[in-house]
Design an enzyme around this catalytic site. Structure first.
Site, short mmCIF file in Angstrom:
data_model
loop_
_atom_site.label_atom_id
_atom_site.label_comp_id
_atom_site.label_asym_id
_atom_site.label_seq_id
_atom_site.Cartn_x
_atom_site.Cartn_y
_atom_site.Cartn_z
N TYR A 59 0.83 -1.20 0.00
CA TYR A 59 0.00 0.00 0.00
C TYR A 59 0.87 1.26 0.00
O TYR A 59 1.38 1.68 1.04
CB TYR A 59 -0.94 0.02 1.20
CG TYR A 59 -1.85 -1.19 1.33
CD1 TYR A 59 -2.22 -1.93 0.19
CD2 TYR A 59 -2.33 -1.60 2.56
CE1 TYR A 59 -3.06 -3.03 0.31
CE2 TYR A 59 -3.17 -2.70 2.68
CZ TYR A 59 -3.52 -3.41 1.54
OH TYR A 59 -4.34 -4.52 1.66
N HIS A 144 0.21 -12.25 1.29
CA HIS A 144 -0.57 -11.29 0.52
C HIS A 144 -0.63 -11.66 -0.96
O HIS A 144 0.39 -11.66 -1.65
CB HIS A 144 0.06 -9.90 0.68
CG HIS A 144 -0.85 -8.77 0.30
ND1 HIS A 144 -0.43 -7.46 0.24
CD2 HIS A 144 -2.18 -8.75 -0.01
CE1 HIS A 144 -1.45 -6.69 -0.10
NE2 HIS A 144 -2.50 -7.44 -0.27
#
Length: 338
Positions: A59, A144
């Site tokens: 992010y 992830h």
């Protein structure tokens, strides 16, 4: 704010609030925000009673982690739960050029992402995350998006997480993805504490109900549900709204508009219904909502704690907008008819 409760995620006793904060937006998702705005968003979440915060190196190539750590660092560490993720190592580039908008983040392209689900990569990722966060531990770590790296994720990445958990470095472990098939495999074939499933258990998509949620319930694995608005359509259904990060097809837009009108007839909002829906399933531990501003946080908390009339769920089933077998929230004593 009343109405936000705590649940235990996994046998390690890691606590999460049933409404949680997703910090992708704090990495300048699509457009920039300031450090002050990011801090105010987390402060607002804290004031609302939210105590579970989720971030990731991906992010904003580390920006979200830095901002989350800065906002939480002064608070007693035992008072909140923090998760991050592994699978993309960040490597500095010699000559930064341009931005990271190709990956969705309005930040300078100072680093490149390198996929790595090896045991060494997992430990390096954790160490780098702790440095960016400025904290001595995280409570939950997810693999992830291992979609295209299944072999390495199961053979090396998962055992590395398991070792970190057994060493007491991490309280709980899991995987986070936008699909259900591989998450179901994690639930059935490993000893993960939780899986983070984005966009696959919503008012418009209940595909997680086919295998993932029953498997999680059977194995005692907690499910974190993200993407309850399907990237925007269920937050504000209108022409041009996005569904799973692309323009919503007309059929889904019509369905979302129908649900919105139905919600309003029953004295509530589509956002409130979308937030309430996942927690009706016993395997779901928390609803993870992405937010980037105090307004978005306040709205999410207010909608989450609002009552959705039982008649809304009855009508949604009767009109075929929700399958008859899908669990829906139970009536609230004193507010809904029996």
């Amino acid at each position: 704010m009343s109405g936000i409760a705590r649940r235990t995620l996994g046998p390690g006793g890691v606590e999460v609030t049933d409404l949680s904060f997703g910090a992708a937006g704090l990495g300048n998702l699509y457009s920039p925000i300031t450090d002050e705005e990011a801090a105010e968003a987390i402060d607002t979440a804290w004031d609302a009673g939210i105590r579970y915060f989720d971030t990731a190196p991906h992010y904003g190539i580390g920006l979200s982690e830095r901002r989350v750590g800065e906002a939480l660092r002064a608070r007693p560490r035992e008072t909140y739960t923090l998760s991050t993720k592994a699978g993309r190592l960040l490597e500095a580039v010699d000559r930064p050029d341009g931005d990271d908008l190709a990956h969705g983040f309005a930040v300078p392209a100072t680093h490149r992402r390198v996929w790595d689900f090896s045991a060494d990569g997992i430990r390096r990722s954790l160490e780098a995350s702790l440095t960016r966060l400025g904290l001595d531990r995280v409570d939950i770590m997810y693999l992830h998006d291992p979609d295209d790296h299944a072999e390495q994720a199961f053979r090396e990445g998962y055992p590395a997480l398991e070792r970190l958990r057994s060493e007491g470095v991490i309280g709980a472990i899991g995987a986070g993805m936008n699909q259900t098939a591989m998450l179901t495999r994690f639930v059935r074939d490993t000893d993960v504490d939780a899986v983070l499933c984005a966009g696959r258990y919503t008012l418009l998509d209940q595909s997680a109900l086919a295998e993932l949620l029953p498997a999680a319930e059977k194995h005692g694995t907690a499910v974190v549900i993200g993407g309850v608005f399907n990237s925007g359509l269920l937050a504000d259904p209108r022409p041009g709204a996005t569904y799973d990060y692309t323009t919503a097809p007309r059929s889904l837009l019509d369905r979302a508009c129908h649900l919105k009108a139905m919600a309003e007839r029953h004295g509530t909002t589509l956002r409130a219904a979308a937030l309430a829906f996942p927690l009706a399933h016993p395997a779901v531990a928390t609803v993870l909502v992405g937010a980037r501003s105090p307004y978005e946080v306040r709205d999410a908390a207010e909608q989450f704690t609002a009552t959705v009339a039982a008649d809304f769920w009855t009508e949604a089933r009767a009109e075929g907008l929700l399958p008859a077998h899908v669990p829906v929230p139970a009536p609230v004593p004193g507010k809904d008819p029996a």
